[in-house]
Design an enzyme around this catalytic site. Structure first.
Site, PDB file in Angstrom:
ATOM      1  CG  HIS A   1      -0.798  -0.794   2.298  1.00 15.14           C
ATOM      2  ND1 HIS A   1      -1.227  -2.085   2.446  1.00 15.14           N
ATOM      3  CD2 HIS A   1      -0.129  -0.492   3.418  1.00 15.14           C
ATOM      4  CE1 HIS A   1      -0.826  -2.548   3.613  1.00 15.14           C
ATOM      5  NE2 HIS A   1      -0.154  -1.616   4.226  1.00 15.14           N
TER       6      HIS A   1
ATOM      7  CG  HIS B   1       3.946   5.850   5.027  1.00 20.37           C
ATOM      8  ND1 HIS B   1       3.928   5.680   6.389  1.00 20.37           N
ATOM      9  CD2 HIS B   1       2.778   6.484   4.724  1.00 20.37           C
ATOM     10  CE1 HIS B   1       2.806   6.184   6.879  1.00 20.37           C
ATOM     11  NE2 HIS B   1       2.090   6.681   5.885  1.00 20.37           N
TER      12      HIS B   1
ATOM     13  CG  HIS C   1       1.623  10.396   6.417  1.00 13.13           C
ATOM     14  ND1 HIS C   1       0.560   9.621   6.017  1.00 13.13           N
ATOM     15  CD2 HIS C   1       1.236  11.688   6.294  1.00 13.13           C
ATOM     16  CE1 HIS C   1      -0.440  10.431   5.664  1.00 13.13           C
ATOM     17  NE2 HIS C   1      -0.052  11.689   5.821  1.00 13.13           N
TER      18      HIS C   1
HETATM   19  S1  B30 Z   1      -0.634   6.912   8.533  1.00 11.19           S
HETATM   20  O1  B30 Z   1       0.529   7.719   8.732  1.00 11.19           O
HETATM   21  O2  B30 Z   1      -1.812   7.378   9.185  1.00 11.19           O
HETATM   22  N1  B30 Z   1      -0.950   6.791   7.003  1.00 11.19           N
HETATM   23  C1  B30 Z   1       0.246   2.861  10.218  1.00 11.19           C
HETATM   24  C2  B30 Z   1       1.019   3.940  10.575  1.00 11.19           C
HETATM   25  C3  B30 Z   1       0.758   5.186  10.038  1.00 11.19           C
HETATM   26  C4  B30 Z   1      -0.286   5.344   9.152  1.00 11.19           C
HETATM   27  C5  B30 Z   1      -1.043   4.264   8.774  1.00 11.19           C
HETATM   28  C6  B30 Z   1      -0.789   3.006   9.323  1.00 11.19           C
HETATM   29  C7  B30 Z   1       0.506   1.545  10.846  1.00 11.19           C
HETATM   30  O3  B30 Z   1       1.384   1.436  11.668  1.00 11.19           O
HETATM   31  N2  B30 Z   1      -0.235   0.490  10.480  1.00 11.19           N
HETATM   32  C8  B30 Z   1      -0.167  -0.818  11.099  1.00 11.19           C
HETATM   33  C9  B30 Z   1       1.020  -1.552  10.672  1.00 11.19           C
HETATM   34  N3  B30 Z   1       0.913  -1.989   9.280  1.00 11.19           N
HETATM   35  C10 B30 Z   1       2.214  -1.748   8.827  1.00 11.19           C
HETATM   36  C11 B30 Z   1       2.629  -1.942   7.469  1.00 11.19           C
HETATM   37  O4  B30 Z   1       3.806  -2.038   7.271  1.00 11.19           O
HETATM   38  O5  B30 Z   1       1.875  -1.960   6.398  1.00 11.19           O
HETATM   39  C12 B30 Z   1       0.428  -3.313   9.172  1.00 11.19           C
HETATM   40  C13 B30 Z   1      -0.903  -3.341   8.624  1.00 11.19           C
HETATM   41  O6  B30 Z   1      -1.154  -2.670   7.582  1.00 11.19           O
HETATM   42  O7  B30 Z   1      -1.803  -3.959   9.169  1.00 11.19           O
HETATM   43 CU1  B30 Z   1       0.101  -2.825   6.097  1.00 11.19          CU
HETATM   44 ZN    ZN Z   2       0.372   7.655   5.809  1.00  8.18          ZN
END
Ligand code: B30
Ligand code: ZN
Length: 267
Positions: free
Chosen positions: A64, A95, A120
């Site tokens: 993603h 990212h 972000h």
């Molecule tokens: S954001 O900055 O609001 N777009 C996560 C951190 C920041 C944002 C969005 C999501 C996050 O830590 N998500 C959970 C961890 N992810 C990490 C990953 O590497 O990619 C696992 C997941 O979703 O369940 Cu796929």
């Molecule tokens: Zn993000």
């Protein structure tokens, strides 16, 4: 990470991830006339050790987005503190979110205006011990967001990441890249030492949409060259998505509170 969600129908996310239907979701459209005044004497947001070069750096296509992580010597991991934050938040990863063309792509909007890309920089509150635990708390995460506009000069940090892009075209690929300090992502359009930030309480913009994020959005725009945007669009995302920006969410009575000064310490 894996293809557990995609951008085809983000309105369906709450079916599998109830928090995505919550009351403090992100991103939002920031209406400048609704942003509170800067209160004099407010503590600035501090970025610490953004000038420290890590031992190792890795980029990952997680299906993603493309994500950058690093390993710093003990005690040298970048942190942020101050402003609306209580305590110290450690860097976890950064990212990007982009669109299928240059008229869309940012997640946050300003006065309904989209930017082509948004970066972000994700941090978690140290006292929670790790990011997973921090994500369970309403003040567990702090994300610095940079809306970026197209510029002749390339983004220096993204340029370093691009060297490895050929190895991570497919989802779930990872590769090591030459380490560099996070300050390489600083906007190089203006050399000013301080900038303002919008702040509001929100969520992860992807499932599980945890409502744990203090958002800090830079008023100063980042810069990116068009060829850099194109190189991001050549990375394959899951479900053949050609964009990875969530639509804006309801404010539900939240105030995008005053914006704050940020100071870059020892960058
Ligand atoms: S954001 O900055 O609001 N777009 C996560 C951190 C920041 C944002 C969005 C999501 C996050 O830590 N998500 C959970 C961890 N992810 C990490 C990953 O590497 O990619 C696992 C997941 O979703 O369940 Cu796929
Ligand atoms: Zn993000």
């Amino acid at each position: 990470s894996g293809a557990h969600f995609d951008y085809g129908n983000p309105k369906d996310w709450p079916k599998d991830y109830p928090s995505c239907g919550g009351m403090r979701q992100s991103p939002i459209n920031i209406q400048l006339q609704d942003v509170g005044m800067i209160e004099p004497g407010q503590q600035p947001v501090y970025r610490n050790r953004y000038g420290a070069k890590p031992k190792r750096m890795t980029i990952t296509n997680n299906g993603h987005t493309v994500q950058l992580t690093g390993e710093w010597q003990k005690g040298y991991t970048p942190t942020i503190s101050g402003g609306p934050l209580n305590g110290t938040y450690q860097f976890s990863e950064l990212h990007f979110h982009w669109g299928s063309n240059n008229f869309v792509g940012s997640e946050h909007l300003i006065n309904n205006h989209s930017f082509p890309i948004e970066m972000h920089i994700v941090h978690w509150k140290e006292t929670y011990g790790n990011k997973t635990e921090a994500t369970k708390h309403p003040n567990g995460l702090a994300v610095l967001g940079y809306l970026m506009s197209i510029h002749k000069s390339p983004n220096r940090g993204l340029k370093m990441m691009q060297m490895g892009f050929q190895h991570i075209v497919e989802p779930s690929r990872s590769t090591k890249i030459d380490p560099f300090p996070l300050s390489f992502f600083d906007p190089n359009v203006s050399r000013q030492k301080t900038a303002r930030y919008f702040t509001y309480p929100g969520s992860l913009t992807t499932p599980p949409c945890s409502e744990s994020v203090t958002w800090l959005l830079s008023v100063r725009l980042g810069n990116i060259a068009t060829h850099q945007l194109d190189s991001l669009r050549r990375l394959r995302l899951s479900n053949h998505d050609n964009h990875n920006n969530r639509p804006t969410q309801q404010l539900n009575g939240r105030s995008v509170s005053s914006y704050l000064e940020i100071q870059f310490s020892n960058a």
